[in-house]
Design an enzyme around this catalytic site. Sequence first.
Site, PDB file in Angstrom:
ATOM      1  N   ASP A  16      -3.460   5.109   6.871  1.00 29.37           N
ATOM      2  CA  ASP A  16      -4.186   6.142   7.400  1.00 29.37           C
ATOM      3  C   ASP A  16      -5.076   5.832   8.564  1.00 29.37           C
ATOM      4  O   ASP A  16      -4.751   5.415   9.630  1.00 29.37           O
ATOM      5  CB  ASP A  16      -4.836   7.168   6.452  1.00 29.37           C
ATOM      6  CG  ASP A  16      -5.422   8.464   6.891  1.00 29.37           C
ATOM      7  OD1 ASP A  16      -5.104   8.787   8.071  1.00 29.37           O
ATOM      8  OD2 ASP A  16      -6.248   9.006   6.350  1.00 29.37           O
ATOM      9  N   ARG A  62       0.670  12.430  -8.822  1.00 26.10           N
ATOM     10  CA  ARG A  62       1.156  11.031  -8.564  1.00 26.10           C
ATOM     11  C   ARG A  62       2.641  11.159  -9.139  1.00 26.10           C
ATOM     12  O   ARG A  62       3.626  10.337  -8.593  1.00 26.10           O
ATOM     13  CB  ARG A  62       0.414   9.970  -9.384  1.00 26.10           C
ATOM     14  CG  ARG A  62      -0.686   9.649  -8.549  1.00 26.10           C
ATOM     15  CD  ARG A  62      -1.504   8.584  -9.292  1.00 26.10           C
ATOM     16  NE  ARG A  62      -2.978   8.360  -9.269  1.00 26.10           N
ATOM     17  CZ  ARG A  62      -3.380   7.772  -8.113  1.00 26.10           C
ATOM     18  NH1 ARG A  62      -2.812   7.284  -7.081  1.00 26.10           N
ATOM     19  NH2 ARG A  62      -4.685   7.803  -8.069  1.00 26.10           N
ATOM     20  N   PHE A  97      -1.387  15.478   4.587  1.00 32.23           N
ATOM     21  CA  PHE A  97      -1.670  14.903   3.505  1.00 32.23           C
ATOM     22  C   PHE A  97      -0.599  15.184   2.591  1.00 32.23           C
ATOM     23  O   PHE A  97       0.080  16.312   2.438  1.00 32.23           O
ATOM     24  CB  PHE A  97      -2.939  15.717   2.891  1.00 32.23           C
ATOM     25  CG  PHE A  97      -3.559  14.667   1.842  1.00 32.23           C
ATOM     26  CD1 PHE A  97      -4.420  13.799   2.304  1.00 32.23           C
ATOM     27  CD2 PHE A  97      -3.242  15.120   0.371  1.00 32.23           C
ATOM     28  CE1 PHE A  97      -5.218  13.104   1.370  1.00 32.23           C
ATOM     29  CE2 PHE A  97      -3.664  14.172  -0.694  1.00 32.23           C
ATOM     30  CZ  PHE A  97      -4.656  13.041  -0.162  1.00 32.23           C
ATOM     31  N   GLU A 104       0.764  -1.248   0.070  1.00 35.09           N
ATOM     32  CA  GLU A 104      -0.105  -0.042   0.115  1.00 35.09           C
ATOM     33  C   GLU A 104       0.848   1.239   0.082  1.00 35.09           C
ATOM     34  O   GLU A 104       2.134   1.309   0.435  1.00 35.09           O
ATOM     35  CB  GLU A 104      -0.853  -0.249   1.291  1.00 35.09           C
ATOM     36  CG  GLU A 104      -1.821   1.127   1.567  1.00 35.09           C
ATOM     37  CD  GLU A 104      -2.867   1.447   0.593  1.00 35.09           C
ATOM     38  OE1 GLU A 104      -2.356   1.760  -0.677  1.00 35.09           O
ATOM     39  OE2 GLU A 104      -4.049   1.778   0.825  1.00 35.09           O
ATOM     40  N   ASP A 105       0.310   2.275  -0.553  1.00 30.93           N
ATOM     41  CA  ASP A 105       1.166   3.662  -0.399  1.00 30.93           C
ATOM     42  C   ASP A 105       1.054   4.281   0.964  1.00 30.93           C
ATOM     43  O   ASP A 105       2.251   4.544   1.483  1.00 30.93           O
ATOM     44  CB  ASP A 105       0.337   4.638  -1.581  1.00 30.93           C
ATOM     45  CG  ASP A 105      -0.754   4.797  -1.343  1.00 30.93           C
ATOM     46  OD1 ASP A 105      -1.741   4.246  -0.395  1.00 30.93           O
ATOM     47  OD2 ASP A 105      -1.595   5.828  -2.181  1.00 30.93           O
TER      48      ASP A 105
HETATM   49  P1  IMP Z   1      -7.322   4.473   5.238  1.00 30.19           P
HETATM   50  O1  IMP Z   1      -8.329   3.530   4.410  1.00 30.19           O
HETATM   51  O2  IMP Z   1      -7.854   5.575   5.838  1.00 30.19           O
HETATM   52  O3  IMP Z   1      -5.736   3.868   5.629  1.00 30.19           O
HETATM   53  O4  IMP Z   1      -6.592   5.236   3.869  1.00 30.19           O
HETATM   54  C1  IMP Z   1      -5.577   4.757   3.107  1.00 30.19           C
HETATM   55  C2  IMP Z   1      -5.923   5.351   1.525  1.00 30.19           C
HETATM   56  O5  IMP Z   1      -6.329   6.816   1.685  1.00 30.19           O
HETATM   57  C3  IMP Z   1      -4.423   5.238   0.941  1.00 30.19           C
HETATM   58  O6  IMP Z   1      -4.449   4.240  -0.031  1.00 30.19           O
HETATM   59  C4  IMP Z   1      -4.633   6.545   0.118  1.00 30.19           C
HETATM   60  O7  IMP Z   1      -5.106   6.201  -1.221  1.00 30.19           O
HETATM   61  C5  IMP Z   1      -5.385   7.422   0.955  1.00 30.19           C
HETATM   62  N1  IMP Z   1      -4.712   8.421   1.565  1.00 30.19           N
HETATM   63  C6  IMP Z   1      -4.658   8.498   2.763  1.00 30.19           C
HETATM   64  N2  IMP Z   1      -3.488   9.695   3.192  1.00 30.19           N
HETATM   65  C7  IMP Z   1      -3.225  10.019   2.337  1.00 30.19           C
HETATM   66  C8  IMP Z   1      -2.277  11.099   1.766  1.00 30.19           C
HETATM   67  O8  IMP Z   1      -1.719  11.772   2.663  1.00 30.19           O
HETATM   68  N3  IMP Z   1      -1.974  11.331   0.526  1.00 30.19           N
HETATM   69  C9  IMP Z   1      -2.547  10.571  -0.535  1.00 30.19           C
HETATM   70  N4  IMP Z   1      -3.467   9.582  -0.308  1.00 30.19           N
HETATM   71  C10 IMP Z   1      -3.803   9.268   1.016  1.00 30.19           C
HETATM   72 MG    MG Z   2      -4.187   4.053  -1.709  1.00 32.61          MG
END
Ligand code: IMP
Ligand code: MG
Length: 187
Positions: A108, A170, A157, A104-105
Amino acid sequence: MSAPNETFLLGERLFSPEDLSSIVARVAGQIDADYQGVGESLVLLGVLKGALYFLSDLSRRIQAPHQIDLIGARSYDGTQSTGAVAITKSPDTDLTGKHVIVVEDIYDTGRTLATIEDYLRRHEARSVALCSLFAKRRGPVFPANLRYIGAEIDDRFIVGYGLDCDEAWRHLPYVAVLTSPSIADPS
Ligand code: IMP
Ligand code: MG
């Protein structure tokens, strides 16, 4: 020509291409140490689209034989998490009996990886480990199954090296903080 996203500005650069490369090398070394001898049953499953650049670099650094595949998941609209995660693309290969590392990137709230992990358990992967290039510090600890973390960051972010805001930024070879003009330094 207008900017790709006019309501935000690029702020502080947090990770240079060299920083990213050494993070990738370290994570690849950890994975190699953990998955010695599992052979072709190891699959790196990248989460579209943010993990594409990381997956591509990580795969070339890992010496253990492995396959790659992709899964689609979406939770964000602009800079806001929508709270609901949808699987938008299933993997092409049958992951039953495979050792899967979800790549994963950024971690969060953890909802995206939890949803994908649940999907993989239902499809009877042999083991599931989670690997995220970045993880936002929100609480005291990260879950135990988030086994590989490239770098921890504050709750800001960020964009670049695959991470986007509404599909912009990106392609940057570095990672920077996204700021709003209203909070940017006016000087
Ligand atoms: P989670 O499901 O809340 O853990 O969110 C993860 C997804 O939200 C990641 O795969 C990203 O696509 C997006 N995301 C969360 N924070 C960021 C950020 O700071 N920059 C870009 N994408 C983010
Ligand atoms: Mg993502």
